[in-house]
Write a protein that holds these residues in place. Sequence first.
Motif, mmCIF file in Angstrom:
data_model
loop_
_atom_site.group_PDB
_atom_site.id
_atom_site.type_symbol
_atom_site.label_atom_id
_atom_site.label_comp_id
_atom_site.label_asym_id
_atom_site.label_seq_id
_atom_site.Cartn_x
_atom_site.Cartn_y
_atom_site.Cartn_z
ATOM 1 N N UNK A 110 13.048 71.370 10.818
ATOM 2 C CA UNK A 110 14.384 71.061 10.330
ATOM 3 C C UNK A 110 15.323 72.136 10.854
ATOM 4 N N UNK A 111 16.380 71.696 11.509
ATOM 5 C CA UNK A 111 17.337 72.633 12.111
ATOM 6 C C UNK A 111 18.712 72.365 11.529
ATOM 7 N N UNK A 112 19.391 73.418 11.118
ATOM 8 C CA UNK A 112 20.761 73.283 10.649
ATOM 9 C C UNK A 112 21.656 74.173 11.497
ATOM 10 N N UNK A 113 22.580 73.546 12.223
ATOM 11 C CA UNK A 113 23.565 74.307 12.997
ATOM 12 C C UNK A 113 24.679 74.769 12.073
ATOM 13 N N UNK A 114 24.996 76.035 12.104
ATOM 14 C CA UNK A 114 26.011 76.553 11.195
ATOM 15 C C UNK A 114 26.698 77.778 11.786
ATOM 16 N N UNK A 115 27.960 77.941 11.421
ATOM 17 C CA UNK A 115 28.673 79.173 11.761
ATOM 18 C C UNK A 115 28.431 80.259 10.717
ATOM 19 N N UNK A 116 27.676 79.919 9.678
ATOM 20 C CA UNK A 116 27.448 80.859 8.572
ATOM 21 C C UNK A 116 25.955 80.928 8.245
ATOM 22 N N UNK A 117 25.129 81.362 9.200
ATOM 23 C CA UNK A 117 23.683 81.384 8.946
ATOM 24 C C UNK A 117 23.264 82.357 7.844
#
Length: 731
Positions: free
Chosen positions: A594-601
């Motif tokens: 499961x991958x979540x792209x985020x500017x706030x990891x």
Amino acid sequence: MSIPAAHGLLRVVLPVPLRREFDYLCPLPLPARGCRVRVPFGSRTMVALVLDHPDHSGVERDKLKPVTGRLDEHPVLQEQELRLLDWAAQYYLHAPGEVYFQALPTLLRKGEAASYRSIDYWHRLASQETVALRAVKQRQALALLEPGPLTAGELEARGIGTAVLRALADKGLLEKREQLPATRDWRHQIAIAHQDKPRLSTEQALAVSCIAQADGFSPFLLEGITGSGKTEVYLQAMEPVLAAGRQVLVLVPEIGLTPQTIARFERRFQVPVSTLHSGMSERERLDAWLSCRDGTAAIVIGTRSALLTPFRELGLVIIDEEHDGSFKQQDGFRYHARDLALLRARQLAIPIVLGSATPSFESLHNATSGKYRLLTLSQRPGSATLAEHRLLDSKHVQLHAGLSPQLLQLMEQELAGGNQVMLFLNRRGYAPVLLCHDCGWLADCERCDAHYTWHKGQSRLHCHHCEHQRPVPPQCPHCGSRQLLGTGLGTEQVEQALAGLFPQYGIIRIDRDNTRRKGSFQQHLEGIRTGRYQILLGTQMLAKGHHFPDVTLVAMLDVDGALFASDFRATERFAQLYIQVAGRAGRASKPGRVVLQTHHPDHALLQDLANQGYRHFALGALQERRQAGLPPFSFQALFRAQATKAQYCQDFLLQLTQQLMPTLPGEVRSLGPFSAQMERKAGQYRYQLLLQAGNRRELARACRQALAIIDTLAAARRVRWSLDIDPVELW
């Protein structure tokens, strides 16, 4: 007043937004409580439901009108349903007539007879069994009809359209015959397909045993991670109930989930299964409603309103995905199906199972405080393993239609291995905003405080809030420039980019725009399961409850906005969505990621969900709610008002607040009036007033005082207002 000897007095409710009942004269003998009659109401004749036979009326004799007709010899609603609806009208402080009539199918509200109508069944003709057919759908139709006839609706739910049936009829392979629905007595003919029963895990076996041994009203919260086999627990818990000749109600949040659920239940139990949802025709809904009432339906699978259906002998209630917001009605009679289901189970003294991988905070609080029995499924059965979670930092990264190079590389690896990839983006259309590159003009909806969404394929601008549409202008209406650009990301744009990046793979987009045609959603799902598509792109429609064994990578795109929403329930909803989407990965023997792209990891919520899971996050968030005095540690009621002018809403709610505040007990607090986050929608300005208390009775008393005040306010006539008890979202 006294009533003439040849007449009696009826107290009825009507489907009108008035919080009262009405008295009428009726010749003896009087129709029973729960029967329908026709009555004059103003200049109209309406269908009414009999509630009582009072001895006296508060209305003068010469003002009482006689009923104009009787519609039923026997009650359409029995005492158990009437008691449930009476409680609901009082708890939700809603007009009783609208509450009672919510439990009746549309045809009964219109005065149709409460009886079955003959319907068309498709029969397979045995004389042509050896004909070779090249069309896959035609072969599927014949296979489905081999055990016996089915209606067009039943066949369509399994992906067989009318054109396929007509083609087979033209070839002499099928015949359409009119007959009454089958009403066999299933109680003595229950067969269970044991070959379809998998071996239960220890946790599953314990859950089934606890539910089966429950005596009387017993609420269970079945908290099972995605893919842990909750449905199998439901199925095996149903066995002893059906064997005892009692019915089972299964509530599901989405219409789209019902066909695969129905198919699984029908494979296991050779008993009649009925469905109830808004996608059915009025006639289909009435026949299904009658089959529940008469007991000819053993298992009833339905969405929210199915809860209000009468049953001959209900023995078990199951609510799948109990956390889902669709169980709360958001207009008219604003009830919560989960909460009313608990009351119904209590009244009938039967068990109720609430199932979810991401339980609502209310249910989790009730389980941890001992009100519910908590059953846990922490492992996936067989060789299935939990998916690996990974946060991709998208800062300072060149994105291609929202896809980072890291994500594209992961997709290539999985696709090359013969697996499927799912991308989640909860925003349809090509781009959420259309702007002018030269002057900055934005395509704003004239009726809402929102931008139009650009649907490039249709060359349309579409407001997803009020549904208004218009063509894309050929040039900027402000400066005349033709440099009109889309900004932001939508599923249509990502689909176009994927087609260029992965031309060798099948791509399917699933959202409301390409699933409007009846049966199309099921056709898309079938294409996924048969391997026709390797890249799956969609909105929430694709995230809920589906089992795709070949999906090994799930990626969430552009979800950062949900991390900073103003609603205190926003983090709960985001966490539930994240876990539900993540649950589509690695559900069979193949490991998943499961991958979540985020500017706030580094965001605390994302770190908690990725590393600790939903339960850890939820228990921590519940402590924060407790400290802040927010639900489920307090109770809320929301007064909403909308009008063509903001001043009308403000005047109404301010006058209500000024008169209500001096009467409020100290335990009840008010917040507002304040505008909706989107102040103007569909040409209406929207404002709200929130009441909150730590005690339900005090809050209910305050709401009754508010309703009495509203009845005296002239300003109330210039607005459309509503009261929402236990709201799940603010405007």
